[in-house]
Design a protein around this motif. Structure first.
Motif, PDB file in Angstrom:
ATOM      1  N   GLU A  67      42.421  48.201  47.121  1.00  0.00           N
ATOM      2  CA  GLU A  67      43.741  48.350  46.511  1.00  0.00           C
ATOM      3  C   GLU A  67      44.375  46.999  46.149  1.00  0.00           C
ATOM      4  O   GLU A  67      45.356  46.937  45.425  1.00  0.00           O
ATOM      5  N   TYR A  68      43.806  45.890  46.648  1.00  0.00           N
ATOM      6  CA  TYR A  68      44.379  44.566  46.398  1.00  0.00           C
ATOM      7  C   TYR A  68      44.003  44.063  45.000  1.00  0.00           C
ATOM      8  O   TYR A  68      42.889  44.246  44.535  1.00  0.00           O
ATOM      9  N   SER A  69      44.941  43.380  44.383  1.00  0.00           N
ATOM     10  CA  SER A  69      44.680  42.752  43.095  1.00  0.00           C
ATOM     11  C   SER A  69      45.581  41.528  43.016  1.00  0.00           C
ATOM     12  O   SER A  69      46.794  41.630  43.208  1.00  0.00           O
ATOM     13  N   LEU A  70      45.004  40.365  42.800  1.00  0.00           N
ATOM     14  CA  LEU A  70      45.794  39.123  42.804  1.00  0.00           C
ATOM     15  C   LEU A  70      45.673  38.436  41.451  1.00  0.00           C
ATOM     16  O   LEU A  70      44.561  38.283  40.927  1.00  0.00           O
ATOM     17  N   GLU A  71      46.809  38.032  40.918  1.00  0.00           N
ATOM     18  CA  GLU A  71      46.812  37.361  39.621  1.00  0.00           C
ATOM     19  C   GLU A  71      46.565  35.867  39.793  1.00  0.00           C
ATOM     20  O   GLU A  71      47.022  35.257  40.762  1.00  0.00           O
ATOM     21  N   LYS A 114      35.627  40.517  42.229  1.00  0.00           N
ATOM     22  CA  LYS A 114      35.317  39.921  40.925  1.00  0.00           C
ATOM     23  C   LYS A 114      36.542  39.236  40.322  1.00  0.00           C
ATOM     24  O   LYS A 114      37.682  39.539  40.690  1.00  0.00           O
ATOM     25  N   PHE A 115      36.243  38.336  39.401  1.00  0.00           N
ATOM     26  CA  PHE A 115      37.289  37.607  38.689  1.00  0.00           C
ATOM     27  C   PHE A 115      37.214  37.971  37.213  1.00  0.00           C
ATOM     28  O   PHE A 115      36.131  37.960  36.620  1.00  0.00           O
ATOM     29  N   THR A 116      38.347  38.335  36.640  1.00  0.00           N
ATOM     30  CA  THR A 116      38.362  38.611  35.201  1.00  0.00           C
ATOM     31  C   THR A 116      39.494  37.820  34.564  1.00  0.00           C
ATOM     32  O   THR A 116      40.564  37.646  35.153  1.00  0.00           O
ATOM     33  N   VAL A 117      39.233  37.348  33.373  1.00  0.00           N
ATOM     34  CA  VAL A 117      40.255  36.609  32.642  1.00  0.00           C
ATOM     35  C   VAL A 117      40.970  37.593  31.730  1.00  0.00           C
ATOM     36  O   VAL A 117      40.329  38.434  31.098  1.00  0.00           O
ATOM     37  N   ASN A 118      42.290  37.503  31.726  1.00  0.00           N
ATOM     38  CA  ASN A 118      43.077  38.367  30.849  1.00  0.00           C
ATOM     39  C   ASN A 118      42.685  38.098  29.396  1.00  0.00           C
ATOM     40  O   ASN A 118      42.812  36.973  28.919  1.00  0.00           O
ATOM     41  N   GLN A 141      45.016  32.701  26.299  1.00  0.00           N
ATOM     42  CA  GLN A 141      44.237  31.658  25.632  1.00  0.00           C
ATOM     43  C   GLN A 141      43.296  31.073  26.683  1.00  0.00           C
ATOM     44  O   GLN A 141      43.410  31.354  27.852  1.00  0.00           O
ATOM     45  N   ARG A 142      42.383  30.229  26.265  1.00  0.00           N
ATOM     46  CA  ARG A 142      41.463  29.584  27.216  1.00  0.00           C
ATOM     47  C   ARG A 142      42.261  28.772  28.245  1.00  0.00           C
ATOM     48  O   ARG A 142      41.996  28.816  29.413  1.00  0.00           O
ATOM     49  N   CYS A 143      43.238  27.982  27.787  1.00  0.00           N
ATOM     50  CA  CYS A 143      44.064  27.183  28.689  1.00  0.00           C
ATOM     51  C   CYS A 143      45.486  27.107  28.135  1.00  0.00           C
ATOM     52  O   CYS A 143      45.620  26.735  26.974  1.00  0.00           O
ATOM     53  N   PRO A 144      46.477  27.353  28.930  1.00  0.00           N
ATOM     54  CA  PRO A 144      46.436  27.915  30.263  1.00  0.00           C
ATOM     55  C   PRO A 144      46.064  29.396  30.174  1.00  0.00           C
ATOM     56  O   PRO A 144      46.224  30.012  29.125  1.00  0.00           O
ATOM     57  N   ARG A 145      45.615  29.942  31.275  1.00  0.00           N
ATOM     58  CA  ARG A 145      45.154  31.331  31.183  1.00  0.00           C
ATOM     59  C   ARG A 145      45.580  32.136  32.404  1.00  0.00           C
ATOM     60  O   ARG A 145      45.853  31.591  33.479  1.00  0.00           O
ATOM     61  N   LEU A 146      45.593  33.450  32.211  1.00  0.00           N
ATOM     62  CA  LEU A 146      45.899  34.379  33.299  1.00  0.00           C
ATOM     63  C   LEU A 146      44.613  35.111  33.658  1.00  0.00           C
ATOM     64  O   LEU A 146      43.814  35.415  32.780  1.00  0.00           O
ATOM     65  N   GLY A 147      44.428  35.369  34.925  1.00  0.00           N
ATOM     66  CA  GLY A 147      43.242  36.101  35.346  1.00  0.00           C
ATOM     67  C   GLY A 147      43.581  36.984  36.525  1.00  0.00           C
ATOM     68  O   GLY A 147      44.750  37.073  36.944  1.00  0.00           O
ATOM     69  N   ARG A 148      42.567  37.629  37.056  1.00  0.00           N
ATOM     70  CA  ARG A 148      42.803  38.574  38.156  1.00  0.00           C
ATOM     71  C   ARG A 148      41.610  38.571  39.105  1.00  0.00           C
ATOM     72  O   ARG A 148      40.459  38.571  38.657  1.00  0.00           O
ATOM     73  N   LEU A 149      41.903  38.542  40.393  1.00  0.00           N
ATOM     74  CA  LEU A 149      40.875  38.720  41.419  1.00  0.00           C
ATOM     75  C   LEU A 149      41.054  40.119  41.990  1.00  0.00           C
ATOM     76  O   LEU A 149      42.168  40.473  42.416  1.00  0.00           O
ATOM     77  N   GLU A 150      39.986  40.908  42.002  1.00  0.00           N
ATOM     78  CA  GLU A 150      40.116  42.289  42.496  1.00  0.00           C
ATOM     79  C   GLU A 150      38.763  42.813  42.963  1.00  0.00           C
ATOM     80  O   GLU A 150      37.806  42.059  43.015  1.00  0.00           O
ATOM     81  N   ALA A 151      38.725  44.110  43.278  1.00  0.00           N
ATOM     82  CA  ALA A 151      37.509  44.774  43.783  1.00  0.00           C
ATOM     83  C   ALA A 151      37.027  44.128  45.080  1.00  0.00           C
ATOM     84  O   ALA A 151      35.849  43.795  45.235  1.00  0.00           O
TER      85      ALA A 151
END
Ligand SMILES: [Zn+2]
Length: 408
Positions: free
Chosen positions: A26-30, A2-6, A10-20
């Motif tokens: 155990e992997y999690s990518l920003e 899944k992808f989640t936005v921090n 803010q909407r742009c630019p933004r940080l998010g995470r790919l995980e699960a």
């Protein structure tokens, strides 16, 4: 997956995470994140063992279908995940249709079919054939089949066809995806077609909405036909399209682009809200024997944006590619030695340049994420823009020399 936005972003630019990830919980990518561009699952010039010397962080391999087509029978018999088949089970995988580092041939369209130009010639893929390949590959994420054959010069008729075909292919692929046991945890990226026509882009987004719940991310497709020319696309031309797409998608969806965008344009795309990129730019650089060395930190100074190791001036230059760089190439080898390797056509020359370029691109994305966290991405953009201008001045000067308009 899944992808989640921090939520603090803010909407742009933004940080998010790919995980699960299904078999790598155990992997999690920003994000913003760069996929490692491969051909047939291998990073050009870099083996999986060498990749481990470049980075130990989890990575996603971008595997173009065009480079895997001839292995599909072997993969079917192998009956495992594509990451295992290509010998890199530690990496995650993302299947794309085309190879962003090579120009994709234009034309050859047929209703509900996409031409793929493989080593064995043209192959027409329909949704059934494509999804059957995806089920065999079992990637962690994939891009749906689309007609992305547009660029800034495309006429309205071609754009309308691209949208119609992409929407139709998306619907067909999603229908198969919904029924597939194998793909039920696989991350789906749907292409948004429409060239440089904002109305067509909007139409494509609207028509995709009925399948929105099955789609975790969107690719801004059809901005170019891949290959090295992407590096020279003016951001002013793509900005209206990127802004329209980003602003009209649900904020919780990942936004991707493909292609060898220059680092300066990557910063601008990040500022517009794009989350996912690839390292095809490293291949383009390495093919022209260039190492990227621009300065990223405020106190850093660099002699150039990139250097071309074939130039005779590096023959007796015993510095590393970039002083202070911790990559394997810079730690053990000099510019002079790499120049020598290139001169005698020894493959290790390109290997060392590619090691540095990949290492540097991963560092560049870490820097982008840090800048978003610290609210100073504008400073990084200014720093890179100043150095990029100098590169353009040098290139213009070289062109004038070639054309004979400068007295040498
Ligand atoms: Zn280096």
């Amino acid at each position: 997956m899944k992808f989640t936005v921090n939520p603090a972003s803010q909407r742009c630019p933004r940080l998010g995470r790919l995980e699960a990830f299904i078999d790598k919980p155990e992997y999690s990518l920003e994000t913003p994140l760069v996929l490692l561009h491969t051909q047939g699952g291998q990073i050009p010039h870099v083996t999986h063992e060498v990749l481990k010397l470049i980075t130990e962080d989890p990575q996603i391999l971008q595997i173009p279908l065009v480079s895997m087509h001839c292995y599909h029978e072997a993969i079917r018999l192998y009956n495992g995940r594509v990451s295992e088949f290509v010998g890199n089970k530690d990496c995650l995988t993302c299947i794309t249709v085309h190879d962003p580092s090579n120009i994709t041939k234009q034309g050859h369209h047929m209703k509900d079919k996409v031409p793929i130009f493989t080593r064995n010639g043209k192959v027409l893929y329909d949704s059934k054939m494509y999804m059957s390949m995806i089920e065999q590959f079992k990637p962690d994420m994939y891009i749906l089949l689309s007609d992305g054959d547009t660029n800034i010069s495309s006429p309205n008729k071609r754009i309308a066809k691209a949208v119609e075909s992409t929407v139709s292919l998306t619907e067909q692929c999603i229908e198969i995806h919904k029924e597939s046991e194998v793909l039920k945890e696989t991350f789906v990226i749907a292409p948004v077609a429409g060239g440089y026509c904002l109305k067509s882009r909007q139409k494509c987004i609207d028509l995709m909405q009925k399948n929105n719940s099955y789609i975790q991310g969107y690719l801004i497709d059809g901005l170019h036909n891949n290959g090295s020319e992407v590096e020279f696309i003016s951001f002013a031309e793509v900005k209206p399209v990127v802004d329209l797409v980003v602003q009209n998608l649900s904020p919780n969806k990942l936004v991707a682009v493909q292609g060898c965008w220059s680092p300066l344009n990557i910063i601008k795309l990040v500022k517009s809200g794009v989350d996912l990129y690839d390292t095809s730019y490293c291949r383009i650089l390495t093919e022209r024997s260039a190492a990227i060395i621009f300065a990223m930190e405020p106190q850093e100074h660099s002699e150039a944006y990139e250097i071309n190791l074939r130039q005779p001036k590096y023959a007796e230059d015993f510095q590393p590619l970039l002083r202070g760089c911790n990559c394997v190439a810079c730690q053990g080898y000099s510019r002079g030695y790499i120049h020598h390797l290139l001169t005698v056509q020894e493959l290790l020359g390109s290997v060392l340049i590619m090691i540095h370029n990949i290492y540097y691109m991963l560092r560049f994305f870490r820097k982008i994420r840090d800048c978003i966290k610290n609210g100073n991405l504008d400073d990084l953009e200014d720093k890179v823009a100043t150095q990029f201008k100098l590169l353009q001045l040098d290139t213009d000067k070289d062109m004038q020399v070639v054309n004979g308009s400068v007295d040498t």
